[in-house]
Design a protein around this motif. Structure first.
Motif, PDB file in Angstrom:
ATOM      1  N   LEU A  52      36.476   0.848 -72.535  1.00  0.00           N
ATOM      2  CA  LEU A  52      35.627  -0.117 -73.224  1.00  0.00           C
ATOM      3  C   LEU A  52      35.105   0.453 -74.540  1.00  0.00           C
ATOM      4  O   LEU A  52      35.127  -0.214 -75.576  1.00  0.00           O
ATOM      5  N   SER A  53      34.682   1.700 -74.506  1.00  0.00           N
ATOM      6  CA  SER A  53      34.132   2.259 -75.748  1.00  0.00           C
ATOM      7  C   SER A  53      35.206   2.515 -76.797  1.00  0.00           C
ATOM      8  O   SER A  53      34.904   2.691 -77.970  1.00  0.00           O
ATOM      9  N   GLN A  54      36.482   2.477 -76.370  1.00  0.00           N
ATOM     10  CA  GLN A  54      37.580   2.543 -77.341  1.00  0.00           C
ATOM     11  C   GLN A  54      37.861   1.163 -77.945  1.00  0.00           C
ATOM     12  O   GLN A  54      38.767   1.008 -78.767  1.00  0.00           O
ATOM     13  N   GLY A  55      37.151   0.154 -77.456  1.00  0.00           N
ATOM     14  CA  GLY A  55      37.332  -1.189 -77.995  1.00  0.00           C
ATOM     15  C   GLY A  55      38.402  -2.009 -77.274  1.00  0.00           C
ATOM     16  O   GLY A  55      38.825  -3.054 -77.773  1.00  0.00           O
ATOM     17  N   ASP A  56      38.812  -1.557 -76.104  1.00  0.00           N
ATOM     18  CA  ASP A  56      39.844  -2.253 -75.329  1.00  0.00           C
ATOM     19  C   ASP A  56      39.278  -3.595 -74.812  1.00  0.00           C
ATOM     20  O   ASP A  56      38.336  -3.626 -74.021  1.00  0.00           O
ATOM     21  N   ARG A  57      39.878  -4.700 -75.268  1.00  0.00           N
ATOM     22  CA  ARG A  57      39.323  -6.011 -74.931  1.00  0.00           C
ATOM     23  C   ARG A  57      39.494  -6.362 -73.457  1.00  0.00           C
ATOM     24  O   ARG A  57      38.685  -7.078 -72.888  1.00  0.00           O
ATOM     25  N   ARG A  58      40.570  -5.866 -72.864  1.00  0.00           N
ATOM     26  CA  ARG A  58      40.751  -6.157 -71.429  1.00  0.00           C
ATOM     27  C   ARG A  58      39.692  -5.425 -70.603  1.00  0.00           C
ATOM     28  O   ARG A  58      39.182  -5.955 -69.618  1.00  0.00           O
ATOM     29  N   ALA A  59      39.388  -4.197 -71.018  1.00  0.00           N
ATOM     30  CA  ALA A  59      38.331  -3.445 -70.328  1.00  0.00           C
ATOM     31  C   ALA A  59      36.994  -4.168 -70.495  1.00  0.00           C
ATOM     32  O   ALA A  59      36.205  -4.269 -69.548  1.00  0.00           O
ATOM     33  N   LEU A  60      36.778  -4.714 -71.688  1.00  0.00           N
ATOM     34  CA  LEU A  60      35.535  -5.452 -71.943  1.00  0.00           C
ATOM     35  C   LEU A  60      35.454  -6.678 -71.019  1.00  0.00           C
ATOM     36  O   LEU A  60      34.421  -6.938 -70.400  1.00  0.00           O
ATOM     37  N   ALA A  61      36.559  -7.400 -70.916  1.00  0.00           N
ATOM     38  CA  ALA A  61      36.583  -8.587 -70.051  1.00  0.00           C
ATOM     39  C   ALA A  61      36.306  -8.195 -68.599  1.00  0.00           C
ATOM     40  O   ALA A  61      35.529  -8.859 -67.898  1.00  0.00           O
TER      41      ALA A  61
ATOM     42  N   GLU B 210      25.714   1.544 -63.033  1.00  0.00           N
ATOM     43  CA  GLU B 210      26.314   2.833 -63.395  1.00  0.00           C
ATOM     44  C   GLU B 210      27.024   2.702 -64.749  1.00  0.00           C
ATOM     45  O   GLU B 210      26.875   3.556 -65.624  1.00  0.00           O
ATOM     46  N   LEU B 211      27.759   1.603 -64.888  1.00  0.00           N
ATOM     47  CA  LEU B 211      28.483   1.370 -66.144  1.00  0.00           C
ATOM     48  C   LEU B 211      27.503   1.247 -67.313  1.00  0.00           C
ATOM     49  O   LEU B 211      27.685   1.873 -68.358  1.00  0.00           O
ATOM     50  N   MET B 212      26.467   0.442 -67.115  1.00  0.00           N
ATOM     51  CA  MET B 212      25.514   0.201 -68.203  1.00  0.00           C
ATOM     52  C   MET B 212      24.887   1.506 -68.690  1.00  0.00           C
ATOM     53  O   MET B 212      24.628   1.673 -69.872  1.00  0.00           O
ATOM     54  N   SER B 213      24.647   2.422 -67.749  1.00  0.00           N
ATOM     55  CA  SER B 213      24.006   3.659 -68.212  1.00  0.00           C
ATOM     56  C   SER B 213      25.013   4.659 -68.771  1.00  0.00           C
ATOM     57  O   SER B 213      24.615   5.630 -69.417  1.00  0.00           O
ATOM     58  N   ALA B 214      26.317   4.422 -68.519  1.00  0.00           N
ATOM     59  CA  ALA B 214      27.335   5.342 -69.045  1.00  0.00           C
ATOM     60  C   ALA B 214      27.782   4.973 -70.462  1.00  0.00           C
ATOM     61  O   ALA B 214      28.450   5.757 -71.133  1.00  0.00           O
ATOM     62  N   LEU B 215      27.403   3.771 -70.910  1.00  0.00           N
ATOM     63  CA  LEU B 215      27.937   3.267 -72.183  1.00  0.00           C
ATOM     64  C   LEU B 215      27.366   3.975 -73.401  1.00  0.00           C
ATOM     65  O   LEU B 215      26.200   4.362 -73.404  1.00  0.00           O
ATOM     66  N   PRO B 216      28.185   4.104 -74.447  1.00  0.00           N
ATOM     67  CA  PRO B 216      27.617   4.614 -75.693  1.00  0.00           C
ATOM     68  C   PRO B 216      26.662   3.571 -76.278  1.00  0.00           C
ATOM     69  O   PRO B 216      26.879   2.367 -76.120  1.00  0.00           O
ATOM     70  N   ARG B 217      25.598   4.020 -76.913  1.00  0.00           N
ATOM     71  CA  ARG B 217      24.645   3.082 -77.509  1.00  0.00           C
ATOM     72  C   ARG B 217      25.068   2.744 -78.930  1.00  0.00           C
ATOM     73  O   ARG B 217      25.066   3.590 -79.805  1.00  0.00           O
ATOM     74  N   ARG B 218      25.441   1.481 -79.085  1.00  0.00           N
ATOM     75  CA  ARG B 218      25.808   1.011 -80.425  1.00  0.00           C
ATOM     76  C   ARG B 218      25.090  -0.300 -80.672  1.00  0.00           C
ATOM     77  O   ARG B 218      24.715  -0.972 -79.721  1.00  0.00           O
TER      78      ARG B 218
ATOM     79  N   ALA C  22      25.349  -6.148 -74.554  1.00  0.00           N
ATOM     80  CA  ALA C  22      25.365  -4.678 -74.632  1.00  0.00           C
ATOM     81  C   ALA C  22      26.790  -4.142 -74.482  1.00  0.00           C
ATOM     82  O   ALA C  22      27.174  -3.173 -75.146  1.00  0.00           O
ATOM     83  N   LEU C  23      27.580  -4.788 -73.631  1.00  0.00           N
ATOM     84  CA  LEU C  23      28.976  -4.359 -73.440  1.00  0.00           C
ATOM     85  C   LEU C  23      29.775  -4.575 -74.734  1.00  0.00           C
ATOM     86  O   LEU C  23      30.561  -3.720 -75.137  1.00  0.00           O
ATOM     87  N   CYS C  24      29.569  -5.725 -75.366  1.00  0.00           N
ATOM     88  CA  CYS C  24      30.265  -6.005 -76.635  1.00  0.00           C
ATOM     89  C   CYS C  24      29.865  -4.982 -77.698  1.00  0.00           C
ATOM     90  O   CYS C  24      30.692  -4.537 -78.492  1.00  0.00           O
ATOM     91  N   GLU C  25      28.590  -4.630 -77.717  1.00  0.00           N
ATOM     92  CA  GLU C  25      28.124  -3.631 -78.689  1.00  0.00           C
ATOM     93  C   GLU C  25      28.792  -2.290 -78.422  1.00  0.00           C
ATOM     94  O   GLU C  25      29.277  -1.628 -79.345  1.00  0.00           O
ATOM     95  N   ALA C  26      28.828  -1.911 -77.144  1.00  0.00           N
ATOM     96  CA  ALA C  26      29.441  -0.629 -76.787  1.00  0.00           C
ATOM     97  C   ALA C  26      30.929  -0.621 -77.129  1.00  0.00           C
ATOM     98  O   ALA C  26      31.502   0.420 -77.443  1.00  0.00           O
ATOM     99  N   ALA C  27      31.555  -1.799 -77.081  1.00  0.00           N
ATOM    100  CA  ALA C  27      32.983  -1.893 -77.383  1.00  0.00           C
ATOM    101  C   ALA C  27      33.237  -1.895 -78.896  1.00  0.00           C
ATOM    102  O   ALA C  27      34.373  -2.029 -79.339  1.00  0.00           O
ATOM    103  N   GLY C  28      32.173  -1.803 -79.671  1.00  0.00           N
ATOM    104  CA  GLY C  28      32.327  -1.628 -81.111  1.00  0.00           C
ATOM    105  C   GLY C  28      32.387  -2.920 -81.918  1.00  0.00           C
ATOM    106  O   GLY C  28      32.825  -2.902 -83.071  1.00  0.00           O
ATOM    107  N   PHE C  29      31.947  -4.032 -81.327  1.00  0.00           N
ATOM    108  CA  PHE C  29      31.926  -5.275 -82.110  1.00  0.00           C
ATOM    109  C   PHE C  29      30.807  -5.200 -83.142  1.00  0.00           C
ATOM    110  O   PHE C  29      29.766  -4.600 -82.894  1.00  0.00           O
TER     111      PHE C  29
END
Ligand SMILES: Nc1nc2c(ncn2[C@@H]2O[C@H](COP(=O)(O)OP(=O)(O)OP(=O)(O)O)[C@@H](O)[C@H]2O)c(=O)[nH]1
Length: 338
Positions: A10-19, A38-46, A134-141
């Motif tokens: 997801l943090s690489q911007g993979d849209r399928r992972a985001l979905a 667990e996922l929410m706390s593992a995400l990069p903050r963007r 937050a997931l979209c932000e972490a995915a670099g949108f």
């Protein structure tokens, strides 16, 4: 599910992972909830620019998002679109279920469109959308557009999630202000009158003038620069005014950043959602079987004459020891037993 792997993709911007991640945070299953946390706390903050968009059905929200989104992706920006709507607001469940909506944008590799889940209640919608943002932000949108049809409370949820709230309107006949609720007007940062084209153009300009007049009568908000919320006429169909709308949004955001409003609003929103989670968590405690059984038993005693407040406080003591028990409030009636 391998959460570390999902977070990495997801943090690489993979849209399928985001979905997949959004599907996970939408799930009500307790084991999924644990994974979601667990996922929410593992995400990069963007941080992305979060734009909320509301408007009654038919004003052209999908057309606007498609045209506006394509303009942004054309500038090289990555754009995510999320929808917030209790499904009862629309027939056929999912708001973006219709494949023809935003067809071109949905094929754009720089865009990600996520329909609203069918069957959702507002309480769940708020958390799900907040996490999806937050997931979209972490995915670099760069930009996250959050769309709502603005029925019930959904626009309040969106306003508490976004940096800029846009109200989309259609040209009105005569001088009526389209029955737009004052509350929505007060939440709007930018007002756009759509369909300013062809035969509707003059009418759109008149509607715009009406709204500008109405805005001048409203109280100045500290988060607005001099002159208050901006109002513009646009045409999603012809692309008119879209660049101006984007410029207005960016100008507002820059101003708010330099004035400190941006950071303050985000901090206030975070606090709001924390308190909301706490409230929801406390309510959820009341649905636990053990507590339900105690409620039943105490309810029966209250029906037989035991004091309602005293019984409630007794149960609250069991749930949260140390909660006020004997403390009398000035509103307590004489003779109340606590
Ligand atoms: N003339 C004109 N018509 C438009 C424009 N934008 C949208 N429309 C028309 O307005 C109607 C509604 O557009 P949608 O984009 O589906 O509107 P919406 O607000 O998303 O509607 P719902 O999906 O029902 O909420 C369609 O017939 C569009 O073709 C515009 O800029 N100009």
């Amino acid at each position: 599910m391998d959460i570390a792997q999902l977070s990495e993709a997801l943090s690489q911007g993979d849209r399928r992972a985001l979905a997949r991640a959004i599907t996970l945070v939408e799930s009500q299953r307790p084991d999924h909830r644990a994974e979601a946390l667990e996922l929410m706390s593992a995400l990069p903050r963007r941080q992305a620019l979060r734009i909320g968009l509301t408007g009654t059905p038919g004003v052209g929200k999908s057309s606007f998002i498609e045209a506006f989104g394509l303009m942004l992706t054309g500038e090289g920006l990555k754009v995510a679109v999320l929808a917030v709507d209790p499904s009862s607001a629309r027939t056929g469940g999912s708001i973006l279920g219709d494949k023809t909506r935003m067809e071109r944008l949905s094929r754009d590799p720089r865009a990600f469109i996520r329909p609203s889940p069918s069957r959702s209640e507002l309480g769940g919608v708020a958390r799900r959308t907040r996490e999806a943002v937050a997931l979209c932000e972490a995915a670099g949108f760069d930009v996250v557009l959050i769309e709502t049809v603005g029925v019930g409370q959904s626009e309040t949820v969106v306003a508490a999630l976004c940096d800029v709230f846009v109200l989309l309107l259609a040209p009105a006949g005569g001088d009526e202000l389209q029955g737009v609720k004052r509350g929505i007007m007060e939440m709007a940062d930018v007002i756009l009158v759509n369909k300013a084209d062809g035969a509707l153009r003059a009418q759109a300009e008149r509607t715009l003038a009406d709204y500008k007049g109405a805005l001048r009568l409203m109280r100045h908000r500290p988060q607005d620069p001099e002159g208050g919320p901006l109002a513009l006429a646009v045409s999603a169909a012809e692309g008119r005014g879209l660049a101006e709308a984007w410029e207005a949004i960016r100008g507002l955001v820059d101003w708010r950043r330099t004035q400190g409003h941006w950071a303050r609003t985000r901090a206030d929103q975070a606090r709001h959602w924390f308190e909301e989670e706490l409230r929801q968590g406390l309510l959820a405690v009341l649905t636990e079987p053990r507590i339900r059984a105690r409620m039943e038993a105490l309810g029966a005693e209250v029906a037989q004459g035991r004091g309602a407040e005293e019984a409630a406080r007794a149960l609250l003591q069991e749930i949260a020891p140390g909660s006020p028990r004997g403390a009398r409030s000035p509103l307590d009636l004489p003779g109340d037993s606590t």
